[in-house]
Design a protein around this motif. Structure first.
Motif, PDB file in Angstrom:
ATOM      1  N   LEU A  38       0.830  -1.207   0.000  1.00  0.00           N
ATOM      2  CA  LEU A  38       0.000   0.000   0.000  1.00  0.00           C
ATOM      3  C   LEU A  38       0.866   1.259   0.000  1.00  0.00           C
ATOM      4  O   LEU A  38       0.639   2.189  -0.789  1.00  0.00           O
ATOM      5  CB  LEU A  38      -0.908  -0.016   1.232  1.00  0.00           C
ATOM      6  N   ASP A  39       1.876   1.292   0.851  1.00  0.00           N
ATOM      7  CA  ASP A  39       2.735   2.475   0.942  1.00  0.00           C
ATOM      8  C   ASP A  39       3.494   2.712  -0.361  1.00  0.00           C
ATOM      9  O   ASP A  39       3.557   3.849  -0.851  1.00  0.00           O
ATOM     10  CB  ASP A  39       3.729   2.309   2.093  1.00  0.00           C
ATOM     11  N   GLU A  43       2.949   5.821  -3.075  1.00  0.00           N
ATOM     12  CA  GLU A  43       4.086   6.698  -3.378  1.00  0.00           C
ATOM     13  C   GLU A  43       4.383   6.690  -4.881  1.00  0.00           C
ATOM     14  O   GLU A  43       4.647   7.749  -5.478  1.00  0.00           O
ATOM     15  CB  GLU A  43       5.309   6.227  -2.596  1.00  0.00           C
ATOM     16  N   LEU A  44       4.368   5.524  -5.484  1.00  0.00           N
ATOM     17  CA  LEU A  44       4.613   5.416  -6.924  1.00  0.00           C
ATOM     18  C   LEU A  44       3.620   6.265  -7.713  1.00  0.00           C
ATOM     19  O   LEU A  44       4.001   7.023  -8.614  1.00  0.00           O
ATOM     20  CB  LEU A  44       4.510   3.951  -7.351  1.00  0.00           C
ATOM     21  N   CYS A  45       2.338   6.149  -7.359  1.00  0.00           N
ATOM     22  CA  CYS A  45       1.295   6.808  -8.134  1.00  0.00           C
ATOM     23  C   CYS A  45       1.201   8.307  -7.851  1.00  0.00           C
ATOM     24  O   CYS A  45       0.629   9.058  -8.641  1.00  0.00           O
ATOM     25  CB  CYS A  45      -0.048   6.131  -7.877  1.00  0.00           C
ATOM     26  N   LEU A  72      -5.933   5.734  -1.652  1.00  0.00           N
ATOM     27  CA  LEU A  72      -6.336   4.466  -1.054  1.00  0.00           C
ATOM     28  C   LEU A  72      -6.601   4.550   0.443  1.00  0.00           C
ATOM     29  O   LEU A  72      -7.449   3.826   0.969  1.00  0.00           O
ATOM     30  CB  LEU A  72      -5.266   3.402  -1.329  1.00  0.00           C
ATOM     31  N   ARG A  73      -5.904   5.403   1.130  1.00  0.00           N
ATOM     32  CA  ARG A  73      -6.092   5.492   2.590  1.00  0.00           C
ATOM     33  C   ARG A  73      -7.278   6.377   2.977  1.00  0.00           C
ATOM     34  O   ARG A  73      -7.775   6.275   4.106  1.00  0.00           O
ATOM     35  CB  ARG A  73      -4.825   6.011   3.262  1.00  0.00           C
ATOM     36  N   ARG A 135       5.452  -5.538 -10.816  1.00  0.00           N
ATOM     37  CA  ARG A 135       6.764  -5.542 -10.148  1.00  0.00           C
ATOM     38  C   ARG A 135       7.032  -4.120  -9.672  1.00  0.00           C
ATOM     39  O   ARG A 135       7.371  -3.240 -10.467  1.00  0.00           O
ATOM     40  CB  ARG A 135       7.852  -6.007 -11.124  1.00  0.00           C
ATOM     41  N   LEU A 136       6.854  -3.890  -8.376  1.00  0.00           N
ATOM     42  CA  LEU A 136       7.097  -2.558  -7.831  1.00  0.00           C
ATOM     43  C   LEU A 136       8.592  -2.293  -7.706  1.00  0.00           C
ATOM     44  O   LEU A 136       9.361  -3.223  -7.425  1.00  0.00           O
ATOM     45  CB  LEU A 136       6.418  -2.420  -6.473  1.00  0.00           C
TER      46      LEU A 136
END
Length: 260
Positions: A38-39, A43-45, A72-73, A135-136
């Protein structure tokens, strides 16, 4: 009975419910692994949109999904059974089941997810976009990320009953039943009887109908052999291949004449 389902690519909107409470999700042993995905996903987006689109494998037309992942949060959370849509979930049609069947669904159904690992249909989650094939940059391949926490959490969730595995191949790598659990697990293919070929849309719809039939009938087969007899009693044509050796799952083919 534990039924393992794939998620859907398409999802309903989050709506205006209360926000995600990560610690309230089922399978609490997955909480830290969920938090890590989730974190990093958020951050990526929130950063380079083009990089996020590439990592998530999104077409230009789905660019808007990136913004969804930044909320999301705070976005409203709804039961996963309402968030997941698409062919399998349309055929399953959880909302139209009677009260007893809905209770059975809440106990039996487990939806695999690149973001959450696996959730019950009653777990409240926001709408999101993150497949198991992603793949993050920091965590790497999500299938591999989930293997260790899943190996601890899923055998407990399976208990001592039947495991009916209806997942697509992208999600089976995150957890595979092993040992004694595998001996009471069954995988299902849906084949177009005249051609003996898998037809993707039809495969998903029939799996949704199978799960609905089992829930509506109140069926509780104790193991794969009993599952075969139950499905036949419910009107399905089933061919079965028992495992060649211990530690392997049963393989069931459900044959259907009409593609719809």
């Amino acid at each position: 009975m534990l039924v393992l389902l794939p998620p859907s690519e398409g999802k309903a909107s989050s709506g205006r419910g209360t926000a995600l409470k990560l610690e309230s999700l089922s399978l609490p042993g997955l909480t830290e692994a969920r938090r890590a995905v989730l974190d990093e996903l958020a951050e990526l987006c929130a950063g380079d949109e083009e990089k996020a689109r590439e990592v998530l494998g999104l077409s230009e037309g789905l660019r808007g999904e990136i913004a969804k992942n930044t909320q999301l949060r705070s976005a409203g959370a709804r039961p996963a059974g309402e968030i997941y849509t698409g062919v399998l979930y349309d055929a399953l049609d959880l909302a139209s089941l009677d009260t007893a069947a809905k209770r059975r669904a809440s106990r039996s159904l487990l939806v695999f997810s690149g973001l959450w690992g696996a959730v019950r249909v009653t777990d409240r989650i926001p709408s999101y976009r993150c497949s198991m094939g992603v793949r993050l940059p920091g965590l790497g391949a999500l299938g591999a990320h989930w293997r260790t926490p899943m190996a601890a959490a899923l055998p407990e969730a399976a208990g001592d009953g039947l495991v009916l595995d209806l997942r697509s191949s992208a999600y089976t790598g995150a957890w595979k039943p092993k040992g004694e659990v595998a001996g009471r697990a069954a995988t299902v293919r849906v084949l177009h009887a005249p051609t003996r070929k898998v037809v993707s849309h039809f495969n998903k719809a029939t799996k949704g109908r199978i799960v609905r039939s089992l829930l509506a009938a109140g069926a509780a087969p104790a193991g794969p052999a009993e599952l075969v007899e139950t499905l036949r009693d419910l009107g399905y044509e089933v061919e079965v291949q028992a495992p060649a050796r211990a530690g392997m799952a049963w393989a069931l083919d459900v044959l259907v004449d009409e593609v719809h």
